[in-house]
Design a protein around this motif. Sequence first.
Motif, mmCIF file in Angstrom:
data_model
loop_
_atom_site.group_PDB
_atom_site.id
_atom_site.type_symbol
_atom_site.label_atom_id
_atom_site.label_comp_id
_atom_site.label_asym_id
_atom_site.label_seq_id
_atom_site.Cartn_x
_atom_site.Cartn_y
_atom_site.Cartn_z
ATOM 1 N N PRO A 249 0.825 -1.218 0.000
ATOM 2 C CA PRO A 249 0.000 0.000 0.000
ATOM 3 C C PRO A 249 0.859 1.268 0.000
ATOM 4 O O PRO A 249 1.880 1.354 0.676
ATOM 5 C CB PRO A 249 -0.799 -0.123 1.300
ATOM 6 C CG PRO A 249 -0.794 -1.583 1.636
ATOM 7 C CD PRO A 249 0.531 -2.089 1.155
ATOM 8 N N GLY A 250 0.407 2.257 -0.743
ATOM 9 C CA GLY A 250 1.049 3.560 -0.744
ATOM 10 C C GLY A 250 2.325 3.594 -1.565
ATOM 11 O O GLY A 250 2.732 2.606 -2.187
ATOM 12 N N MET A 251 2.951 4.767 -1.561
ATOM 13 C CA MET A 251 4.217 4.979 -2.244
ATOM 14 C C MET A 251 5.251 5.453 -1.237
ATOM 15 O O MET A 251 4.955 6.267 -0.362
ATOM 16 C CB MET A 251 4.073 6.023 -3.357
ATOM 17 C CG MET A 251 3.269 5.575 -4.545
ATOM 18 S SD MET A 251 3.347 6.824 -5.863
ATOM 19 C CE MET A 251 2.459 5.977 -7.157
ATOM 20 N N VAL A 252 6.458 4.939 -1.378
ATOM 21 C CA VAL A 252 7.544 5.278 -0.453
ATOM 22 C C VAL A 252 8.261 6.526 -0.967
ATOM 23 O O VAL A 252 8.649 6.593 -2.142
ATOM 24 C CB VAL A 252 8.547 4.116 -0.332
ATOM 25 C CG1 VAL A 252 9.679 4.480 0.620
ATOM 26 C CG2 VAL A 252 7.831 2.845 0.134
ATOM 27 N N LEU A 253 8.451 7.496 -0.095
ATOM 28 C CA LEU A 253 9.176 8.709 -0.458
ATOM 29 C C LEU A 253 10.624 8.374 -0.782
ATOM 30 O O LEU A 253 11.262 7.583 -0.086
ATOM 31 C CB LEU A 253 9.110 9.710 0.698
ATOM 32 C CG LEU A 253 9.852 11.041 0.510
ATOM 33 C CD1 LEU A 253 9.245 11.847 -0.632
ATOM 34 C CD2 LEU A 253 9.831 11.843 1.808
ATOM 35 N N ASN A 254 11.153 8.991 -1.829
ATOM 36 C CA ASN A 254 12.545 8.786 -2.210
ATOM 37 C C ASN A 254 13.475 9.437 -1.195
ATOM 38 O O ASN A 254 13.071 10.283 -0.392
ATOM 39 C CB ASN A 254 12.796 9.371 -3.602
ATOM 40 C CG ASN A 254 13.826 8.595 -4.389
ATOM 41 O OD1 ASN A 254 14.656 7.876 -3.835
ATOM 42 N ND2 ASN A 254 13.787 8.734 -5.707
ATOM 43 N N GLU A 255 14.747 9.044 -1.225
ATOM 44 C CA GLU A 255 15.740 9.611 -0.321
ATOM 45 C C GLU A 255 16.172 11.008 -0.810
ATOM 46 O O GLU A 255 15.935 11.394 -1.950
ATOM 47 C CB GLU A 255 16.957 8.691 -0.226
ATOM 48 C CG GLU A 255 16.640 7.299 0.302
ATOM 49 C CD GLU A 255 16.122 7.299 1.724
ATOM 50 O OE1 GLU A 255 16.591 8.125 2.537
ATOM 51 O OE2 GLU A 255 15.229 6.487 2.042
ATOM 52 N N LEU A 297 -2.108 16.892 -5.271
ATOM 53 C CA LEU A 297 -2.655 16.547 -3.968
ATOM 54 C C LEU A 297 -2.242 15.144 -3.558
ATOM 55 O O LEU A 297 -2.189 14.228 -4.375
ATOM 56 C CB LEU A 297 -4.190 16.621 -3.991
ATOM 57 C CG LEU A 297 -4.839 17.984 -4.180
ATOM 58 C CD1 LEU A 297 -6.345 17.829 -4.334
ATOM 59 C CD2 LEU A 297 -4.509 18.925 -3.029
ATOM 60 N N SER A 298 -1.946 14.976 -2.266
ATOM 61 C CA SER A 298 -1.705 13.655 -1.702
ATOM 62 C C SER A 298 -1.866 13.746 -0.193
ATOM 63 O O SER A 298 -2.259 14.787 0.345
ATOM 64 C CB SER A 298 -0.311 13.132 -2.072
ATOM 65 O OG SER A 298 -0.214 11.747 -1.775
ATOM 66 N N ALA A 299 -1.555 12.664 0.496
ATOM 67 C CA ALA A 299 -1.648 12.612 1.956
ATOM 68 C C ALA A 299 -0.640 11.597 2.472
ATOM 69 O O ALA A 299 -0.296 10.633 1.780
ATOM 70 C CB ALA A 299 -3.059 12.229 2.407
ATOM 71 N N VAL A 300 -0.167 11.817 3.681
ATOM 72 C CA VAL A 300 0.778 10.898 4.322
ATOM 73 C C VAL A 300 0.015 9.719 4.917
ATOM 74 O O VAL A 300 -1.031 9.889 5.556
ATOM 75 C CB VAL A 300 1.587 11.628 5.417
ATOM 76 C CG1 VAL A 300 2.398 10.642 6.248
ATOM 77 C CG2 VAL A 300 2.504 12.671 4.785
ATOM 78 N N LEU A 301 0.517 8.519 4.687
ATOM 79 C CA LEU A 301 -0.061 7.313 5.277
ATOM 80 C C LEU A 301 0.662 6.988 6.587
ATOM 81 O O LEU A 301 1.872 7.220 6.707
ATOM 82 C CB LEU A 301 0.082 6.125 4.330
ATOM 83 C CG LEU A 301 -0.769 6.146 3.058
ATOM 84 C CD1 LEU A 301 -0.380 4.985 2.158
ATOM 85 C CD2 LEU A 301 -2.242 6.055 3.420
ATOM 86 N N PRO A 302 -0.045 6.439 7.559
ATOM 87 C CA PRO A 302 0.616 6.091 8.821
ATOM 88 C C PRO A 302 1.494 4.861 8.673
ATOM 89 O O PRO A 302 1.238 3.981 7.839
ATOM 90 C CB PRO A 302 -0.568 5.816 9.760
ATOM 91 C CG PRO A 302 -1.674 5.365 8.851
ATOM 92 C CD PRO A 302 -1.500 6.157 7.586
ATOM 93 N N GLY A 303 2.542 4.791 9.484
ATOM 94 C CA GLY A 303 3.374 3.600 9.542
ATOM 95 C C GLY A 303 4.325 3.457 8.383
ATOM 96 O O GLY A 303 4.323 4.238 7.434
ATOM 97 N N ALA A 304 5.170 2.438 8.490
ATOM 98 C CA ALA A 304 6.168 2.167 7.461
ATOM 99 C C ALA A 304 5.659 1.113 6.488
ATOM 100 O O ALA A 304 4.747 0.341 6.796
ATOM 101 C CB ALA A 304 7.468 1.693 8.105
#
Length: 417
Positions: A249-255, A297-304
């Motif tokens: 689920p979701g997309m991981v932010l790049n470094e 538009l987007s939103a931060v998802l909880p957890g890793a």
Amino acid sequence: MTVNYDELECRAPQDREADLFARLPGFLVQAAKDAPGLGNWLKGHDLASVNSREALASLPVLRKAELMERQQADPPFGGFANLSSIAGSRVFVSPGPIWEPQGLAADAWQSARAFYAAGIRPGDVVHNAFSYHLTPGGFILDEGARALGCTVFPAGVGNTEMQVDAAAALKPHVYCGTPDFLKVMLDKAGEMGRDLSSFRLGLVSGGALFPSLRDHYRDSGISVLQCYATAEFGVIAYEAADADGNPHPGMVLNENLILEIVRPGTGDPVADGEVGEVVVTSFNEAYPMVRLGTGDLSAVLPGASPCGRTNTRIKGWMGRADQRTKIKGMFVDPKQIAEVAKRHPEIGRARLVVSRDGERDAMTLQVEPISGTDPDAAVIGEALREITKLGGRVQVVQPGSLPNDGKVISDERDYAG
């Protein structure tokens, strides 16, 4: 599939945060010197003290319309590029127009991590169907795939029959391009009697990968994941696959990026989980974008993420943030609604609903009160008229009742009628 591209992806979140904000002040000070347009934009701010999210939020958000204006006044880059860092590289222009330079570093747009997270490995052959013309799209993915150790066929866009012939001969393992063009290729291959069964993995961007299309590819034996990328930053976030090639689920932010989600039309960060505009700060010496508003538009998802990568997760692309709306012949901007809310601290959230009252435009400002407060609708209405120069009704609603969709202005007029 859970093996990571590098050790940066698995750092403790607090270590990553500390590293980013330890580097940020020095980067900002140097970038303001190397890119005079950026220095002028940030003039009056103590950049050496910007060592926290709170301090970063005090800097102005640069939106693309403002960047375009400055580039037009001082072409091509408006002073926002470090010219000494791009000699020997490439320059692009995207619709707008907005000019973008390519940095000299290998994988300057950081797309290798997205390829790796999608299951692509060194030695794979990549059919890259992004455009190599004018805009950086094709090069963004090309550079990352080659940095990973892949072989790239620069197919570009169009010429579907030639692309099918090339893929049938080269037998690439990986498709890279927009989400729908792969289906165009597969359908054309069926018409031509060509075998494209070599495709097993895909990394797509530049459009929505609808669930039905992803399922269609899976039924065809191709695991397709997506990344979120822009010309200014390259890959901002990406999906990661599980052991069966299914996306977590979701997309991981790049470094090496600092992401904020702000209330549209403002520079004010919203709480995690709330939908808002994606604002990004990069550490790209050639093109040091600081608090650039993407307009998305987007939103931060909880957890890793379950994949083991520890960076912030976002929901991915959720629409556009520009909600500037013409009402009764005058434009109303989200920042004006934010100004009304700032004048009245008893307001938790505000949303302007635009509708029709017979043959006339009408607007209603819906406000959620802070717990324990009792907003005065009449007083707020006076502020609304003063700031927007338009009259409108104020409706106090229950806390938590406004939709979490990032909309500050909701245009509900029936244009079809």
